[in-house]
Design a protein around this motif. Structure first.
Motif, mmCIF file in Angstrom:
data_model
loop_
_atom_site.group_PDB
_atom_site.id
_atom_site.type_symbol
_atom_site.label_atom_id
_atom_site.label_comp_id
_atom_site.label_asym_id
_atom_site.label_seq_id
_atom_site.Cartn_x
_atom_site.Cartn_y
_atom_site.Cartn_z
ATOM 1 N N ASN A 1 47.045 52.917 62.235
ATOM 2 C CA ASN A 1 46.941 54.082 61.353
ATOM 3 C C ASN A 1 45.944 55.088 61.910
ATOM 4 O OD1 ASN A 1 48.679 53.077 59.054
ATOM 5 N ND2 ASN A 1 47.209 51.409 59.226
ATOM 6 N N ARG A 2 46.380 55.768 62.943
ATOM 7 C CA ARG A 2 45.535 56.736 63.638
ATOM 8 C C ARG A 2 46.182 58.123 63.593
ATOM 9 N NH1 ARG A 2 40.756 54.127 63.608
ATOM 10 N NH2 ARG A 2 40.449 52.630 65.284
ATOM 11 N N TYR A 3 46.763 58.496 62.479
ATOM 12 C CA TYR A 3 47.489 59.766 62.382
ATOM 13 C C TYR A 3 46.786 60.691 61.391
ATOM 14 C CZ TYR A 3 50.956 56.903 64.746
ATOM 15 O OH TYR A 3 51.584 56.073 65.634
ATOM 16 N N PRO A 4 46.006 61.643 61.884
ATOM 17 C CA PRO A 4 45.192 62.473 60.989
ATOM 18 C C PRO A 4 45.986 63.389 60.067
ATOM 19 C CG PRO A 4 45.051 63.254 63.260
ATOM 20 C CD PRO A 4 45.752 61.949 63.307
ATOM 21 N N ASP A 5 47.265 63.618 60.376
ATOM 22 C CA ASP A 5 48.068 64.488 59.514
ATOM 23 C C ASP A 5 48.816 63.717 58.429
ATOM 24 O OD1 ASP A 5 47.314 66.852 60.820
ATOM 25 O OD2 ASP A 5 48.779 66.497 62.408
ATOM 26 N N GLU A 6 48.565 62.416 58.331
ATOM 27 C CA GLU A 6 49.108 61.637 57.213
ATOM 28 C C GLU A 6 48.340 61.982 55.937
ATOM 29 O OE1 GLU A 6 51.398 59.068 56.961
ATOM 30 O OE2 GLU A 6 51.977 58.809 59.061
ATOM 31 N N VAL A 7 49.008 61.868 54.795
ATOM 32 C CA VAL A 7 48.350 62.102 53.519
ATOM 33 C C VAL A 7 47.345 60.987 53.260
ATOM 34 C CG1 VAL A 7 48.673 62.254 51.012
ATOM 35 C CG2 VAL A 7 50.288 63.382 52.552
ATOM 36 N N ALA A 8 46.109 61.381 52.970
ATOM 37 C CA ALA A 8 45.054 60.413 52.653
ATOM 38 C C ALA A 8 44.935 60.207 51.156
ATOM 39 C CB ALA A 8 43.714 60.889 53.208
ATOM 40 N N ASP A 9 45.004 61.314 50.402
ATOM 41 C CA ASP A 9 44.832 61.265 48.943
ATOM 42 C C ASP A 9 45.878 62.126 48.252
ATOM 43 O OD1 ASP A 9 42.423 59.952 49.577
ATOM 44 O OD2 ASP A 9 41.375 60.858 47.891
ATOM 45 N N ILE A 10 46.228 61.719 47.053
ATOM 46 C CA ILE A 10 46.947 62.577 46.111
ATOM 47 C C ILE A 10 45.993 62.771 44.942
ATOM 48 C CG2 ILE A 10 48.933 62.821 44.577
ATOM 49 C CD1 ILE A 10 50.470 60.953 46.485
ATOM 50 N N ILE A 11 45.443 63.976 44.838
ATOM 51 C CA ILE A 11 44.425 64.254 43.826
ATOM 52 C C ILE A 11 45.015 65.180 42.775
ATOM 53 C CG2 ILE A 11 42.143 65.223 43.376
ATOM 54 C CD1 ILE A 11 41.240 64.330 46.069
ATOM 55 N N TYR A 12 44.928 64.762 41.534
ATOM 56 C CA TYR A 12 45.563 65.523 40.453
ATOM 57 C C TYR A 12 44.658 66.646 39.953
ATOM 58 C CZ TYR A 12 49.693 62.723 40.355
ATOM 59 O OH TYR A 12 50.894 62.149 40.711
ATOM 60 N N THR A 13 45.288 67.795 39.777
ATOM 61 C CA THR A 13 44.581 68.946 39.238
ATOM 62 C C THR A 13 44.162 68.645 37.814
ATOM 63 O OG1 THR A 13 46.677 69.919 38.546
ATOM 64 C CG2 THR A 13 45.829 70.590 40.688
ATOM 65 N N SER A 14 43.236 69.454 37.296
ATOM 66 C CA SER A 14 42.658 69.199 35.977
ATOM 67 C C SER A 14 43.662 69.340 34.847
ATOM 68 C CB SER A 14 41.483 70.145 35.731
ATOM 69 O OG SER A 14 40.483 69.937 36.689
ATOM 70 N N GLY A 15 44.751 70.055 35.105
ATOM 71 C CA GLY A 15 45.735 70.214 34.047
ATOM 72 C C GLY A 15 45.280 71.125 32.936
ATOM 73 N N SER A 16 44.643 72.258 33.310
ATOM 74 C CA SER A 16 44.194 73.200 32.281
ATOM 75 C C SER A 16 45.376 73.842 31.579
ATOM 76 C CB SER A 16 43.292 74.276 32.896
ATOM 77 O OG SER A 16 43.949 74.938 33.942
ATOM 78 N N THR A 17 46.519 73.888 32.253
ATOM 79 C CA THR A 17 47.765 74.315 31.618
ATOM 80 C C THR A 17 48.857 73.394 32.138
ATOM 81 O OG1 THR A 17 48.196 75.898 33.398
ATOM 82 C CG2 THR A 17 47.102 76.743 31.434
ATOM 83 N N GLY A 18 49.731 72.921 31.246
ATOM 84 C CA GLY A 18 50.832 72.076 31.655
ATOM 85 C C GLY A 18 50.384 70.707 32.122
ATOM 86 N N LEU A 19 51.341 69.956 32.704
ATOM 87 C CA LEU A 19 51.046 68.612 33.183
ATOM 88 C C LEU A 19 50.315 68.676 34.523
ATOM 89 C CD1 LEU A 19 54.461 66.943 32.308
ATOM 90 C CD2 LEU A 19 52.256 66.495 31.210
#
Length: 579
Positions: free
Chosen positions: A196-214
């Motif tokens: 796993n030496r691929y820097p362009d792989e997704v590391a995190d999926i971080i959810y926005t605060s959801g100030s509007t909508g889901l």
């Protein structure tokens, strides 16, 4: 001898003359050769060196491998601001899996949505975090999450016990999870690490605060994280061994990128606490000699107004970054006076751009820090020629037509570059709505870019309201109200009005022990604002009444709901009196 900002920047550039294109695990493994015995993370009274953090992450990785976690599978983390939170992240990154950090203030229905939407296969959680009994919340939705009839379902839940409640038998205990590592050899772990030496792989999926909508899951790669962290250290001219205190949560990019990742490039330290209190902040900064303080305005207000702030020795504290929302000039001035900080910094960016993309310059006067959010951070070796050596570029567009606007014009800020997300996970339509074919991301923020490259924020483009055909930017009104000597902070929203279509409604928190009336505010505004911009409605609120996201931002849509409820109540009272 005290080094200048330019000398500090040169020191950092000499450390990384060529961008190494690492994954996060490669980055921290490289740092072992430089800073193995320095402290990386301090949580309450627990100090972990770079080497100890690496070994903890390695143990996590081994246990995850024994559980059956594979490359690119999603591992959700519902964890308190404890050291194990970071070690879990490091372990997930080591084996090429993807972290899905979850806001610990969410409840079962919200967590259920995030786990399902993110396709998380594994969940690691603290039994209790942010005052929420998460084991109880997960028990409510466990059967539905682990339903084997679905193509993607939750495989297992690991629960770190931190209360007296017995664990649900369906959960894997912390002790059992830790012992799983014993069955995985260093050779197996190393083999997975090397895969796993691929820097362009997704590391995190971080959810926005959801100030509007889901909430929407922002995909961030290893390389984005590291470029952003490096450019922060360069922009703020980190000295060797910077020690940053913050109680901001590690499930969001502010503490993760502006804190621990940025500090790591200079062998620095992140000092943190499971929860924020002004007293704890001052105690920790004194005890561990913090040189930098990361915060949001509500935290800064609490610290500088602490009744015994002068009792604490924070004399080595030199820098302060306060972002995520505007802070009035009086708070910045008090921070300089009370905390003695010399290098104050405002910043701007967002999860979709990894973290901060702009900072105010080191040594900038308070007036700049208050009125602007910064210029694009220098990239050093991490920057690209097409972005002028930086990692991104900005322009403004007409928020209604999408057309480019001339320099200096007020419009919606858009950004593109190698820090900007690929998009929202499993939401192609939402992604297409905000990222165009040339990679420009529509931030939804209203602002302008001046001739010196400084960005000025004027609120959310959707927060603009019209009074008799005239546009009003809430921030302009907020800035004026915050200059009143009795005001601690103020926020303005537009509400419906029978006569002028819309009008302004101001929510104001006063400074402790100070009195002020609606008339005082209106008269103050009359001397400084056009008549149509003066808010018709003024309400005073306590600090506890502000509706906040988990990252310390004011939720304007909830202020809108509060305003409408108060206006409806007043209207009902009036009808009652007339009858």
């Amino acid at each position: 001898m005290v080094m200048t900002a330019e000398e500090r920047r040169q020191y950092l550039q000499d450390l990384f003359p060529v961008w190494p294109r690492y994954t996060l695990s490669q980055h921290f493994e490289h740092l072992l050769t430089l800073y193995a015995h320095r402290p990386l993370l301090i949580v309450e009274d627990n100090v972990f060196t770079y080497e100890e953090a690496w070994e903890k992450g390695k143990a996590f990785a081994k246990s995850l491998l024994k559980l059956g976690v594979k490359r690119r599978q999603h591992v959700a983390l519902l964890m308190a601001n404890e050291a194990d939170n970071f070690f879990a992240m490091l372990g997930v990154w080591m084996i090429g899996a993807v972290c899905v950090p979850i806001n610990t203030m969410l409840r079962s229905d919200e967590i259920h949505y995030l786990l399902r939407q993110s396709d998380s296969r594994w969940l690691i959680m603290h039994q209790t975090a942010s005052g929420v009994a998460h084991d109880v919340e997960i028990e409510k939705i466990y059967d539905e999450l682990t339903n084997r009839d679905r193509s993607i379902h939750l495989e297992q839940v690991v629960c770190i016990q931190n209360s007296e409640r017995p664990l649900d038998g369906r959960f894997i205990s912390w002790e059992t999870f830790q012992h799983l590592a014993d069955d995985v050899s260093d050779e197996i772990w190393r083999r997975e690490l090397e895969k796993n030496r691929y820097p362009d792989e997704v590391a995190d999926i971080i959810y926005t605060s959801g100030s509007t909508g889901l909430p929407k899951g922002v995909m961030i790669t290893h390389d984005m994280f590291l470029r952003c962290g490096f450019s922060t250290a360069l922009s703020r001219a980190f000295e060797d061994g910077r020690r940053i205190y913050t109680a901001l949560p590690l499930y969001h990019v502010f503490a993760l990128v502006e804190g621990i990742l940025a500090a790591s490039f200079v062998g620095g330290t992140l000092i943190t606490s499971p929860r924020f209190t002004a007293t704890t902040t001052l105690q920790m900064m004194e005890k561990y000699k913090a040189t930098d303080f990361l915060c949001v305005p509500s935290m800064l207000v609490a610290v500088v107004n602490h009744p015994e702030v002068s009792r604490y020795d924070v004399s080595v504290l030199n820098a302060l970054m306060c972002a995520a929302a505007p802070a009035p000039i009086a708070i910045w001035e008090r921070a300089v006076d009370v905390l003695g900080v010399q290098e104050i910094c405002a910043g701007y960016g967002g999860t979709e751009a990894t973290a901060a993309t702009v900072h105010t310059e080191v040594g900038a006067p308070i007036e700049i820090v208050v009125n602007k959010v910064g210029r694009i951070k220098p990239g050093g070796s991490s920057g690209l020629p097409e972005f002028g050596g930086a990692n991104c570029q900005y322009k403004t567009i007409d928020p209604f037509t999408g057309e480019d606007l001339p320099p200096g014009e007020v419009g919606e800020l858009t950004v593109r570059g190698n820090l900007v997300t690929r998009g929202y996970y499993n939401k192609p339509e939402e992604t297409a709505a905000v990222i165009d074919k040339d990679g420009w991301f529509r931030t939804g923020d209203l602002g302008r870019i001046d001739e010196e490259g400084y960005l000025e924020l004027l609120g959310r483009s959707k927060e603009l309201y019209k009074i008799s055909g005239e546009n009003v930017a809430p921030k302009e009104v907020e800035d004026v109200i915050c200059k009143h000597p009795a005001v601690a902070q103020a926020y303005v929203v537009g509400v419906k009005d029978a006569m002028t279509h819309e009008t302004g409604a101001a929510f104001i928190e006063l400074k402790p022990g100070v009195e002020c009336s609606r008339r005082d505010i209106i008269e103050f505004c009359q001397e400084r604002l056009a008549k149509f911009k003066i808010p018709r409605h003024v309400w005073f609120v306590s600090v506890e009444e502000w509706p906040m996201t988990g990252t310390g931002k004011i939720q304007k849509f909830k202020l809108q709901e509060m305003a409408e409820a108060r206006l409806n109540r007043d209207e009902s009272d009036m009808r009652f009196m007339e009858s």
